[in-house]
Design a protein around this motif. Structure first.
Motif, short mmCIF file in Angstrom:
data_model
loop_
_atom_site.label_atom_id
_atom_site.label_comp_id
_atom_site.label_asym_id
_atom_site.label_seq_id
_atom_site.Cartn_x
_atom_site.Cartn_y
_atom_site.Cartn_z
N TYR A 60 0.83 -1.20 0.00
CA TYR A 60 0.00 0.00 0.00
C TYR A 60 0.86 1.25 0.00
N ASP A 92 -13.81 7.79 4.67
CA ASP A 92 -14.39 7.28 3.43
C ASP A 92 -14.78 8.44 2.51
N THR A 100 -15.87 8.49 -0.42
CA THR A 100 -17.07 8.29 -1.24
C THR A 100 -18.31 8.84 -0.52
N SER A 102 -9.44 10.41 -9.31
CA SER A 102 -8.77 9.10 -9.25
C SER A 102 -7.39 9.19 -8.62
N GLU A 140 -7.34 8.11 -4.92
CA GLU A 140 -7.87 6.78 -4.61
C GLU A 140 -7.29 6.24 -3.30
N TRP A 141 -6.00 6.46 -3.07
CA TRP A 141 -5.34 5.86 -1.92
C TRP A 141 -5.70 6.54 -0.61
N ASP A 172 -8.80 7.12 0.17
CA ASP A 172 -10.10 6.54 0.53
C ASP A 172 -9.80 5.26 1.30
N GLU A 183 -11.26 1.41 1.47
CA GLU A 183 -11.09 0.61 0.25
C GLU A 183 -9.76 -0.13 0.23
N HIS A 184 -8.83 0.22 1.11
CA HIS A 184 -7.47 -0.32 1.00
C HIS A 184 -6.94 -0.96 2.28
N SER A 234 -17.90 2.76 8.57
CA SER A 234 -17.36 2.19 7.33
C SER A 234 -15.95 1.67 7.55
N SER A 293 -14.88 -2.30 7.30
CA SER A 293 -13.86 -2.71 6.32
C SER A 293 -12.71 -3.43 7.00
#
Length: 343
Positions: free
Chosen positions: A186, A212, A214, A244, A247-248, A250, A253-254, A278, A282
């Motif tokens: 990561y 999060d 999103t 985009s 992305e990292w 967020d 998600e990771h 969230s 996760s």
């Protein structure tokens, strides 16, 4: 004559409003300045009440310079006086402020309670946005961790037992730093530094975090303006939730099973409650160990960063639970009682 003056005044006001509108459209600065002006400041009564709850027997070394070339690269180090020069397990705390305001100052009462239990506690400063943008705060916190390892004997750090904590924006920064420490893949893909900790991180404490990205799309009204303004300032992207490149950042998600055991909490009135939930879901789905504290029956006044107001029963219960969590994962050589033990 008076009519001409009035027309000119109206024209000047309209031009000023137009200029402000264009500035606000092109830059996050107008919104940031307004948010900083709106940011809640403790009243004298609140400060006095919190100071009365501050435990004794804790010393503080302020504004230790981590990097002379970075004016914001400073830390405060809290130590229980009863520990002498002993190396203690260490909790590094990252303050909140919506990424655009706040500082490590004003954390004395809260962090002293943790230190009083037999730990070294470090409050890390970072540069707020838009003076600095993502991932600069993560880099600064990572540099602080490396500094503490390099100067462990000077500041009483047990480098084999370290934890990260944070509130609000600081929770995001702390969590992302923890992800970089615990997951080399990561860190490499996200382009983040990996602090060189001999035994990694033993635990993470996260309060009222914005994890999060999103979920920004789901907010409305003033909440959406606040979220979008803060993320624009922090990331440099006007539509951060759809960018985009981010992305990292967020985090849910990771996450992976390598994430350190964590304690996650916020109040039921926190507009960012869904972010903490969230993140916890996760982590659990990824196989990481998570302990949560939500207070579902508490009033809506128990909201964002509720844990800092130690006058409330929920904040006191949270302090007891959080210190119990730290004790379970960081074994201090100087176990001490702290005021919250009797709450």
């Amino acid at each position: 004559m008076l009519r001409k003056i009035a027309k000119r005044a109206v024209l000047m006001v309209l031009l000023l409003l137009l200029g402000l509108g264009l500035w606000a459209w092109a830059s996050p600065w107008p919104s940031v300045l307004l948010i900083r002006h709106m940011w809640p400041v403790p009243t004298a009564e609140q400060v006095e009440a919190l100071e009365a709850l501050e435990p004794g027997g804790v010393s503080v070394q302020r504004d230790v310079v981590v990097n002379p070339s970075d004016k914001d690269a400073r830390i405060d180090v809290y130590r229980p006086e009863a520990a002498g020069n002993a190396a203690l397990p260490t909790v590094v705390w990252v303050h909140g402020g919506g990424f655009v305001t706040g500082s490590k100052d004003g954390m004395d009462t809260y962090l002293a309670h943790i230190a009083a239990a037999g730990y070294t506690v470090v409050a890390a400063e970072y540069t707020v946005a838009p003076q600095a943008r993502y991932p600069r705060p993560v880099e600064q916190v990572s540099a602080a961790l490396d500094f503490l390892v390099a100067h462990a004997s000077q500041y009483g750090i047990d480098t084999g037992q370290m934890a990260l904590g944070g509130d609000s924006a600081g929770a995001h920064i702390a969590a992302q730093t923890a992800m970089a420490v615990s997951d080399p893949t990561y860190a490499a893909e996200a382009g983040l530094p990996r602090p060189d900790l001999p035994e990694g991180l033993q635990a993470v404490v996260l309060y009222s975090g914005a994890f999060d990205l999103t979920l920004v799309r789901e907010t409305t009204g003033v909440g959406r303006w606040l979220a979008e303004s803060m993320m624009w300032a922090y990331t440099g992207s006007k539509d951060a939730a759809s960018d985009s490149r981010l992305e990292w950042a967020d985090l849910p998600e990771h996450v992976s099973s390598t994430f350190p055991v964590s304690f996650i909490s916020t109040g039921p009135g926190d507009p960012l409650l869904s972010h903490s939930q969230s993140m916890a879901r996760s982590l659990e789905a990824a196989g990481a160990d998570v302990e949560t504290l939500w207070f579902p029956e508490a009033p809506s006044s128990i909201g964002h960063e509720y844990e800092m107001d130690l006058r409330t029963s929920e904040a006191k219960a949270s302090m007891k639970s959080m210190i119990a969590f730290i004790r379970a994962h960081l074994d201090t050589s100087v176990p001490l009682s702290t005021p919250s033990d009797s709450w």
